[in-house]
Design an enzyme around this catalytic site. Structure first.
Site, PDB file in Angstrom:
ATOM      1  N   ASP A  59      26.357  52.514  47.724  1.00  0.00           N
ATOM      2  CA  ASP A  59      27.357  52.368  46.569  1.00  0.00           C
ATOM      3  C   ASP A  59      28.587  51.705  47.065  1.00  0.00           C
ATOM      4  O   ASP A  59      29.126  52.132  47.740  1.00  0.00           O
ATOM      5  CB  ASP A  59      27.354  53.450  45.655  1.00  0.00           C
ATOM      6  CG  ASP A  59      28.463  52.821  44.366  1.00  0.00           C
ATOM      7  OD1 ASP A  59      29.096  52.134  44.893  1.00  0.00           O
ATOM      8  OD2 ASP A  59      28.852  54.052  43.429  1.00  0.00           O
ATOM      9  N   SER A 138      31.497  33.389  47.863  1.00  0.00           N
ATOM     10  CA  SER A 138      31.096  32.574  46.618  1.00  0.00           C
ATOM     11  C   SER A 138      32.501  30.944  47.001  1.00  0.00           C
ATOM     12  O   SER A 138      33.784  31.059  47.418  1.00  0.00           O
ATOM     13  CB  SER A 138      31.671  32.736  45.189  1.00  0.00           C
ATOM     14  OG  SER A 138      31.615  32.383  44.235  1.00  0.00           O
ATOM     15  N   TYR A 151      37.419  37.162  39.281  1.00  0.00           N
ATOM     16  CA  TYR A 151      36.501  37.328  39.962  1.00  0.00           C
ATOM     17  C   TYR A 151      37.179  36.273  41.183  1.00  0.00           C
ATOM     18  O   TYR A 151      36.477  36.602  42.628  1.00  0.00           O
ATOM     19  CB  TYR A 151      35.098  36.483  39.829  1.00  0.00           C
ATOM     20  CG  TYR A 151      34.236  36.363  40.021  1.00  0.00           C
ATOM     21  CD1 TYR A 151      32.890  37.162  40.925  1.00  0.00           C
ATOM     22  CD2 TYR A 151      33.969  35.433  40.876  1.00  0.00           C
ATOM     23  CE1 TYR A 151      32.141  37.299  41.702  1.00  0.00           C
ATOM     24  CE2 TYR A 151      32.694  35.241  41.442  1.00  0.00           C
ATOM     25  CZ  TYR A 151      31.684  35.709  42.144  1.00  0.00           C
ATOM     26  OH  TYR A 151      30.925  35.811  42.687  1.00  0.00           O
ATOM     27  N   LYS A 155      37.191  37.252  45.532  1.00  0.00           N
ATOM     28  CA  LYS A 155      36.516  36.756  46.476  1.00  0.00           C
ATOM     29  C   LYS A 155      37.718  35.690  47.801  1.00  0.00           C
ATOM     30  O   LYS A 155      37.083  35.877  48.363  1.00  0.00           O
ATOM     31  CB  LYS A 155      35.344  35.438  45.639  1.00  0.00           C
ATOM     32  CG  LYS A 155      34.591  36.195  45.131  1.00  0.00           C
ATOM     33  CD  LYS A 155      33.541  36.844  46.243  1.00  0.00           C
ATOM     34  CE  LYS A 155      32.384  37.049  45.104  1.00  0.00           C
ATOM     35  NZ  LYS A 155      31.243  37.944  46.224  1.00  0.00           N
TER      36      LYS A 155
END
Length: 286
Positions: A59, A138, A151, A155
């Protein structure tokens, strides 16, 4: 002796396809995932194709879980050759309407997990004076996008983390650092994002709703006009990752498709793979 690789987030998508692809390319694969109840599909491929893959629980939001998985690999093989920080989750919601819990979650999963996994393998790679770390980031790590700012921020953080790390661990300890930057991926990624972040089936409410609806209409139009150009399969992205892993002089950053390349062109034109900047920074400070 086979190179070994630890891959995070292998229950579905890019991580799943990477585990299989690397095993077929004669790597010893440690495929990790948070929830081992989701391991059935990968285990079936391992069994039917005789793949050298061991599934481990990891995890990325739990440092003890990371440490346990890494120590298991070292106990078996004595070293760690490659870490692929793939685990992540989509998140799309306005900053104003996101809860504190959601903001911490998207940061933990998409950024801090990469930091802690990297931190845990670095001592072994430093001691052996070799290693490679590939982060799956990304285009959102280079270009901010509507309703994805939290998000994208996570990144973006990986991009800065990797860039700074590469300036000294690569020349000093022969640890190669790379970021693979996909655009759209046709996996469960967005479905997970919607389920996790939508409010009554929407990413935005109130005065944000008209903006969100315009955003979604544009997404749909682009998908209808050229989905094959925008969206890659998990396997296509996995092939890019493999190419980076097999490159003697891998780039700091690489987009995984022509669409992603074009999307980021304004940010990357001066130094597409990040190599010039890392060399300049290293020369300036060290």
């Amino acid at each position: 002796m086979k190179r070994n690789v630890i891959i995070t987030g292998t229950s579905t998508g890019v991580g799943f396809e990477s585990a299989i692809l690397f095993a077929k390319q004669n790597y010893r694969v440690y495929a990790t995932m948070r929830n081992l109840k989701k391991a059935d599909a990968l285990q079936e491929r391992i069994t039917t194709e005789g793949l050298d893959i061991e599934i481990l629980e990891l995890d990325v939001t739990d440092t003890q879980s990371i440490k346990k998985a890494v120590e298991t690999v070292v106990a078996k093989d004595g070293q760690i050759d490659l870490l692929i920080n793939n685990a992540g989750a989509g998140f799309a919601k306005t900053t104003e309407q996101a809860t504190e819990e959601e903001i911490r979650w998207v940061t933990d999963v998409n950024y801090l997990g990469t930091v802690f996994c990297t931190q845990t393998v670095l001592p072994y790679m430093r001691q052996q004076k070799s290693g490679q770390i590939i982060n799956i980031t990304s285009v959102g790590g280079l270009v901010g996008q509507p309703f994805n700012e939290l998000y994208c921020a996570a990144k973006f953080a990986i991009e800065g983390f990797a860039e700074g790390l590469a300036t000294y661990v690569s020349p000093a300890f022969n640890i190669k650092i790379s970021n693979v930057e996909p655009g759209g991926i046709s996996t469960e990624f967005m479905a997970t994002a919607i389920g996790k972040t939508a409010v009554d089936g929407k990413f935005a409410t109130g005065e944000y709703l008209p903006i969100f609806e315009k955003y979604m209409a544009g997404n749909q139009q682009r998908a209808n006009e050229g989905a094959e150009q925008v969206y890659q399969t998990g396997l296509e992205v996995a092939q890019v990752i493999l190419n980076v892993a097999q490159n003697e002089n891998p780039p700091l950053r690489i987009r995984s498709s022509q669409w992603a390349e074009d999307f980021c062109q304004l940010k990357t034109a001066a130094d597409p793979d990040g190599t010039k900047l890392v060399k300049n920074i290293t020369a300036s400070f060290l």
